[in-house]
Design a protein around this motif. Structure first.
Motif, PDB file in Angstrom:
ATOM      1  N   ASN A  42      23.771  18.212 -42.396  1.00 26.95           N
ATOM      2  CA  ASN A  42      23.694  19.567 -41.835  1.00 26.95           C
ATOM      3  C   ASN A  42      22.249  19.982 -41.564  1.00 26.95           C
ATOM      4  O   ASN A  42      22.010  20.956 -40.856  1.00 26.95           O
ATOM      5  CB  ASN A  42      24.339  20.579 -42.779  1.00 26.95           C
ATOM      6  N   HIS A  43      21.285  19.258 -42.138  1.00 33.03           N
ATOM      7  CA  HIS A  43      19.871  19.577 -41.965  1.00 33.03           C
ATOM      8  C   HIS A  43      19.171  18.643 -40.980  1.00 33.03           C
ATOM      9  O   HIS A  43      17.979  18.769 -40.762  1.00 33.03           O
ATOM     10  CB  HIS A  43      19.139  19.509 -43.313  1.00 33.03           C
ATOM     11  N   VAL A  44      19.905  17.686 -40.410  1.00 34.10           N
ATOM     12  CA  VAL A  44      19.315  16.696 -39.500  1.00 34.10           C
ATOM     13  C   VAL A  44      19.531  17.131 -38.051  1.00 34.10           C
ATOM     14  O   VAL A  44      20.599  17.600 -37.686  1.00 34.10           O
ATOM     15  CB  VAL A  44      19.937  15.301 -39.731  1.00 34.10           C
ATOM     16  N   GLN A  45      18.473  16.989 -37.260  1.00 35.17           N
ATOM     17  CA  GLN A  45      18.555  17.247 -35.825  1.00 35.17           C
ATOM     18  C   GLN A  45      18.060  16.010 -35.081  1.00 35.17           C
ATOM     19  O   GLN A  45      17.111  15.365 -35.510  1.00 35.17           O
ATOM     20  CB  GLN A  45      17.695  18.442 -35.428  1.00 35.17           C
ATOM     21  N   PHE A  46      18.731  15.705 -33.976  1.00 37.87           N
ATOM     22  CA  PHE A  46      18.348  14.568 -33.147  1.00 37.87           C
ATOM     23  C   PHE A  46      17.791  15.078 -31.827  1.00 37.87           C
ATOM     24  O   PHE A  46      18.187  16.124 -31.334  1.00 37.87           O
ATOM     25  CB  PHE A  46      19.561  13.666 -32.884  1.00 37.87           C
ATOM     26  N   GLY A  47      16.876  14.315 -31.270  1.00 36.41           N
ATOM     27  CA  GLY A  47      16.284  14.703 -29.988  1.00 36.41           C
ATOM     28  C   GLY A  47      15.423  13.580 -29.465  1.00 36.41           C
ATOM     29  O   GLY A  47      15.646  12.415 -29.747  1.00 36.41           O
TER      30      GLY A  47
END
Length: 183
Positions: A42-47
């Motif tokens: 829930n704290h991981v973001q991809f980009g």
């Protein structure tokens, strides 16, 4: 004695009913035992980014995926990868690959400060009128410090390579604009 016998049977019957119903009632009761849930994802973001540049005899293609972990609303850390191909007709062609460590700080929601340590392997074939002349392979290290304006998941800004050396760096300038997007 019949009355006494009846009293014993009745008391035994009530005792058995009480035991049956009490175990059924206890069996139906649900206990809530709080458990620590793993909310890492829930704290991981991809980009990351994609780069395409074409010109008169020039090609530059880059793929730069990255992921960050939001420690809290202010601080994030992450990793990135890079693969790229650059070619200038009759001059050179290069393959680039490597990775980076990323640190982001948002002192206020609209401002993002960044530090990125990047290590890139560069393999270049130099040409002389289209014929291979010689090859060179080396590692390039860059340490970018940057600042940008953030709106939602998008940050637009500029970064500076504090390790930039005009004779050794793979980029012509120490300052580089950036657009950073994380989902």
């Amino acid at each position: 004695m019949k009355k006494n016998h009846f009293s014993i049977v009745f008391k035994s019957f009530l005792m058995i009913l009480t035991l049956l119903f009490s175990s059924g009632i206890i069996g139906q009761q649900k206990y809530y035992i709080p458990q620590k849930q793993n909310d890492f994802w829930n704290h991981v973001q991809f980009g990351g980014g994609l780069g395409l540049s074409f010109g008169s005899g020039y090609t530059d293609i880059s793929i730069l995926p990255s992921a960050i972990y939001n420690i809290n609303p202010i601080v994030s850390v992450g990793v990135g990868a890079q693969i790229g191909y650059i070619s200038s007709k009759n001059e050179y062609s290069s393959w680039l690959y490597g990775g980076s460590l990323i640190g982001l700080v948002n002192p206020i929601p609209e401002i993002q400060l960044s530090a990125e340590l990047e290590q890139i392997n560069v393999s270049t074939d130099y040409k002389y009128f289209g014929q291979p002349r010689f090859s060179d392979t080396f590692w390039n290290t860059a340490l970018y410090l940057g600042a940008g304006y953030r709106a939602g998941n998008v940050t637009i800004g500029i970064r500076y390579d504090v390790l930039h050396d005009d004779n050794k760096s793979i980029y012509g300038e120490a300052f580089m604009p950036f657009v950073r997007v994380y989902f």
